[in-house]
Design a protein around this motif. Structure first.
Motif, PDB file in Angstrom:
ATOM      1  N   ALA A  35       7.688  -2.476  12.649  1.00  0.00           N
ATOM      2  CA  ALA A  35       8.543  -1.881  11.630  1.00  0.00           C
ATOM      3  C   ALA A  35       7.853  -0.693  10.974  1.00  0.00           C
ATOM      4  O   ALA A  35       6.629  -0.584  10.991  1.00  0.00           O
ATOM      5  CB  ALA A  35       8.884  -2.926  10.569  1.00  0.00           C
ATOM      6  N   PRO A  36       8.630   0.234  10.381  1.00  0.00           N
ATOM      7  CA  PRO A  36       8.007   1.313   9.604  1.00  0.00           C
ATOM      8  C   PRO A  36       7.068   0.735   8.551  1.00  0.00           C
ATOM      9  O   PRO A  36       7.284  -0.360   8.034  1.00  0.00           O
ATOM     10  CB  PRO A  36       9.213   2.011   8.960  1.00  0.00           C
ATOM     11  CG  PRO A  36      10.353   1.711   9.871  1.00  0.00           C
ATOM     12  CD  PRO A  36      10.100   0.329  10.407  1.00  0.00           C
ATOM     13  N   LYS A  37       6.013   1.497   8.245  1.00  0.00           N
ATOM     14  CA  LYS A  37       4.978   0.994   7.338  1.00  0.00           C
ATOM     15  C   LYS A  37       5.555   0.463   6.037  1.00  0.00           C
ATOM     16  O   LYS A  37       5.147  -0.590   5.538  1.00  0.00           O
ATOM     17  CB  LYS A  37       3.966   2.107   7.046  1.00  0.00           C
ATOM     18  CG  LYS A  37       2.891   1.709   6.055  1.00  0.00           C
ATOM     19  CD  LYS A  37       1.708   2.655   6.019  1.00  0.00           C
ATOM     20  CE  LYS A  37       2.041   4.106   5.982  1.00  0.00           C
ATOM     21  NZ  LYS A  37       0.838   4.959   5.878  1.00  0.00           N
ATOM     22  N   ALA A  38       6.507   1.172   5.460  1.00  0.00           N
ATOM     23  CA  ALA A  38       7.055   0.771   4.165  1.00  0.00           C
ATOM     24  C   ALA A  38       7.756  -0.578   4.222  1.00  0.00           C
ATOM     25  O   ALA A  38       7.941  -1.225   3.192  1.00  0.00           O
ATOM     26  CB  ALA A  38       8.017   1.831   3.642  1.00  0.00           C
ATOM     27  N   LEU A  39       8.160  -1.008   5.427  1.00  0.00           N
ATOM     28  CA  LEU A  39       8.885  -2.268   5.554  1.00  0.00           C
ATOM     29  C   LEU A  39       7.985  -3.412   6.032  1.00  0.00           C
ATOM     30  O   LEU A  39       8.463  -4.535   6.217  1.00  0.00           O
ATOM     31  CB  LEU A  39      10.063  -2.097   6.512  1.00  0.00           C
ATOM     32  CG  LEU A  39      11.087  -1.031   6.117  1.00  0.00           C
ATOM     33  CD1 LEU A  39      12.255  -1.020   7.095  1.00  0.00           C
ATOM     34  CD2 LEU A  39      11.589  -1.246   4.692  1.00  0.00           C
ATOM     35  N   ARG A  40       6.686  -3.134   6.221  1.00  0.00           N
ATOM     36  CA  ARG A  40       5.768  -4.201   6.595  1.00  0.00           C
ATOM     37  C   ARG A  40       5.654  -5.205   5.454  1.00  0.00           C
ATOM     38  O   ARG A  40       5.646  -4.841   4.273  1.00  0.00           O
ATOM     39  CB  ARG A  40       4.387  -3.632   6.918  1.00  0.00           C
ATOM     40  CG  ARG A  40       4.364  -2.640   8.060  1.00  0.00           C
ATOM     41  CD  ARG A  40       4.726  -3.292   9.396  1.00  0.00           C
ATOM     42  NE  ARG A  40       4.708  -2.318  10.473  1.00  0.00           N
ATOM     43  CZ  ARG A  40       3.637  -2.041  11.211  1.00  0.00           C
ATOM     44  NH1 ARG A  40       2.489  -2.651  10.969  1.00  0.00           N
ATOM     45  NH2 ARG A  40       3.708  -1.150  12.169  1.00  0.00           N
ATOM     46  N   ALA A  41       5.536  -6.470   5.801  1.00  0.00           N
ATOM     47  CA  ALA A  41       5.475  -7.532   4.795  1.00  0.00           C
ATOM     48  C   ALA A  41       4.096  -7.594   4.150  1.00  0.00           C
ATOM     49  O   ALA A  41       3.071  -7.482   4.819  1.00  0.00           O
ATOM     50  CB  ALA A  41       5.824  -8.866   5.420  1.00  0.00           C
ATOM     51  N   MET A  47       6.434  -3.958   1.709  1.00  0.00           N
ATOM     52  CA  MET A  47       5.651  -3.086   0.834  1.00  0.00           C
ATOM     53  C   MET A  47       6.531  -2.194  -0.017  1.00  0.00           C
ATOM     54  O   MET A  47       6.219  -1.909  -1.170  1.00  0.00           O
ATOM     55  CB  MET A  47       4.683  -2.220   1.660  1.00  0.00           C
ATOM     56  CG  MET A  47       3.397  -2.904   2.017  1.00  0.00           C
ATOM     57  SD  MET A  47       2.097  -1.714   2.418  1.00  0.00           S
ATOM     58  CE  MET A  47       2.784  -0.936   3.852  1.00  0.00           C
ATOM     59  N   LEU A  48       7.636  -1.741   0.560  1.00  0.00           N
ATOM     60  CA  LEU A  48       8.536  -0.872  -0.200  1.00  0.00           C
ATOM     61  C   LEU A  48       9.022  -1.564  -1.464  1.00  0.00           C
ATOM     62  O   LEU A  48       9.112  -0.939  -2.528  1.00  0.00           O
ATOM     63  CB  LEU A  48       9.722  -0.460   0.671  1.00  0.00           C
ATOM     64  CG  LEU A  48      10.814   0.355  -0.027  1.00  0.00           C
ATOM     65  CD1 LEU A  48      10.252   1.669  -0.568  1.00  0.00           C
ATOM     66  CD2 LEU A  48      11.973   0.620   0.931  1.00  0.00           C
ATOM     67  N   ILE A  49       9.344  -2.842  -1.379  1.00  0.00           N
ATOM     68  CA  ILE A  49       9.812  -3.574  -2.554  1.00  0.00           C
ATOM     69  C   ILE A  49       8.706  -3.638  -3.611  1.00  0.00           C
ATOM     70  O   ILE A  49       8.966  -3.450  -4.806  1.00  0.00           O
ATOM     71  CB  ILE A  49      10.269  -4.989  -2.161  1.00  0.00           C
ATOM     72  CG1 ILE A  49      11.416  -4.910  -1.149  1.00  0.00           C
ATOM     73  CG2 ILE A  49      10.678  -5.778  -3.399  1.00  0.00           C
ATOM     74  CD1 ILE A  49      12.634  -4.171  -1.633  1.00  0.00           C
ATOM     75  N   LYS A 233      -4.262   3.106  -0.884  1.00  0.00           N
ATOM     76  CA  LYS A 233      -3.212   3.326   0.109  1.00  0.00           C
ATOM     77  C   LYS A 233      -3.380   2.351   1.263  1.00  0.00           C
ATOM     78  O   LYS A 233      -4.463   2.237   1.840  1.00  0.00           O
ATOM     79  CB  LYS A 233      -3.257   4.772   0.615  1.00  0.00           C
ATOM     80  CG  LYS A 233      -2.050   5.180   1.453  1.00  0.00           C
ATOM     81  CD  LYS A 233      -2.114   6.681   1.747  1.00  0.00           C
ATOM     82  CE  LYS A 233      -0.848   7.150   2.450  1.00  0.00           C
ATOM     83  NZ  LYS A 233      -0.886   8.605   2.720  1.00  0.00           N
ATOM     84  N   VAL A 234      -2.306   1.656   1.612  1.00  0.00           N
ATOM     85  CA  VAL A 234      -2.329   0.728   2.739  1.00  0.00           C
ATOM     86  C   VAL A 234      -1.998   1.520   3.996  1.00  0.00           C
ATOM     87  O   VAL A 234      -0.843   1.875   4.241  1.00  0.00           O
ATOM     88  CB  VAL A 234      -1.325  -0.424   2.530  1.00  0.00           C
ATOM     89  CG1 VAL A 234      -1.317  -1.350   3.746  1.00  0.00           C
ATOM     90  CG2 VAL A 234      -1.669  -1.202   1.260  1.00  0.00           C
TER      91      VAL A 234
END
Length: 256
Positions: A35-41, A47-49, A233-234
């Motif tokens: 998944a895109p980085k922002a949607l990684r759990a 992460m986006l949340i 930054k992750v």
């Protein structure tokens, strides 16, 4: 000609509504396939949340604009609906562009007219504390046209002559690290200043990865406020391990 920074300082004393723009259209290839980085759990939550919640934790932020992948805006909207925020914070999702710079520009274009201060925050910095967000907003509202949270550089830094990957690189200089800072996000701006930067500063290739750098090119003064070690930054898999550890410590200490 009057000093532009002084003019903005004199006219920025009245509190203004603040919005946060989160560009989240990238794929995050350094974290590997999937998944895109922002949607990684992260701790079971994308992460986006975490990043959206970090912006909403500041009472100064009344709107969060998430700039999603162009082909995934509906998916991101549905995801955000699964994790509602407090009523005082609105969330808007807009499709992004091919580069981060283009995505931020599209996020700016979607802001309501009554937004006067803008934060730009990396979705890959999901754990920035609310106090850091508040410090950036406060500096903008006090009249600074551009504000960046930053930490002192603790490692010695070498300037090199680049070589192809794997080849030894000759050192050409050692900057004085006491004058260096590692910048973080959210970066805060007077809206007009940031909009002007995105209108006037055109960068080739992947575009700008630092909005404050674009503002600097206008000749506008950028100031720093203290950053925070948890606003890292992750980017690589090891960063995910560190982020999980930070969340575990927060749960233990604060019941987060």
């Amino acid at each position: 000609m009057p000093d532009r920074t002084a003019v903005r300082t004199a006219t920025a004393r009245t509190p203004v509504r603040t919005a946060a723009v989160i560009p989240a259209a990238g794929r995050g290839v350094r974290l590997g396939p999937g998944a895109p980085k922002a949607l990684r759990a992260l701790n079971g939550t994308p992460m986006l949340i975490h990043a959206v919640r970090a912006m909403a934790a500041s009472r100064a932020v009344s709107l969060v604009v998430v700039v999603a992948p162009a082909d995934g805006a509906a998916e991101v909207r549905n995801l955000l609906d699964e994790y509602p925020l407090a009523d005082r914070t609105d969330v808007l999702v807009v499709p992004g562009g091919d580069t981060r710079q283009e995505s931020v520009r599209l996020g700016l274009a979607a802001l309501p007219a009554d937004i006067g201060a803008v934060l730009v925050h990396d979705a890959a910095r999901p754990l920035v504390p609310a106090d850091t967000v508040d410090a950036v907003v406060a500096a903008v509202r006090a009249g600074a046209p551009a504000v960046v949270p930053a930490l002192p550089v603790t490692d010695t830094v070498k300037q090199v002559e680049p070589r192809p990957a794997g080849e030894p690189e000759p050192v050409v200089g050692t900057p004085d690290r006491s004058r260096l800072r590692a910048v973080q996000t959210p970066q805060g701006f007077d809206r007009a200043t940031l909009a002007e930067a995105h209108e006037r500063v055109a960068l080739e290739g992947d575009g700008a990865t630092d909005d404050a750098g674009m503002v600097e090119r206008l000749g506008v003064r950028v100031v720093l406020v203290p950053g925070h070690e948890e606003a890292f930054k992750v980017t690589r898999p090891l960063d995910l391990v560190l982020a999980e550890a930070v969340l575990a410590r927060r749960r233990a200490n604060d019941g987060f």
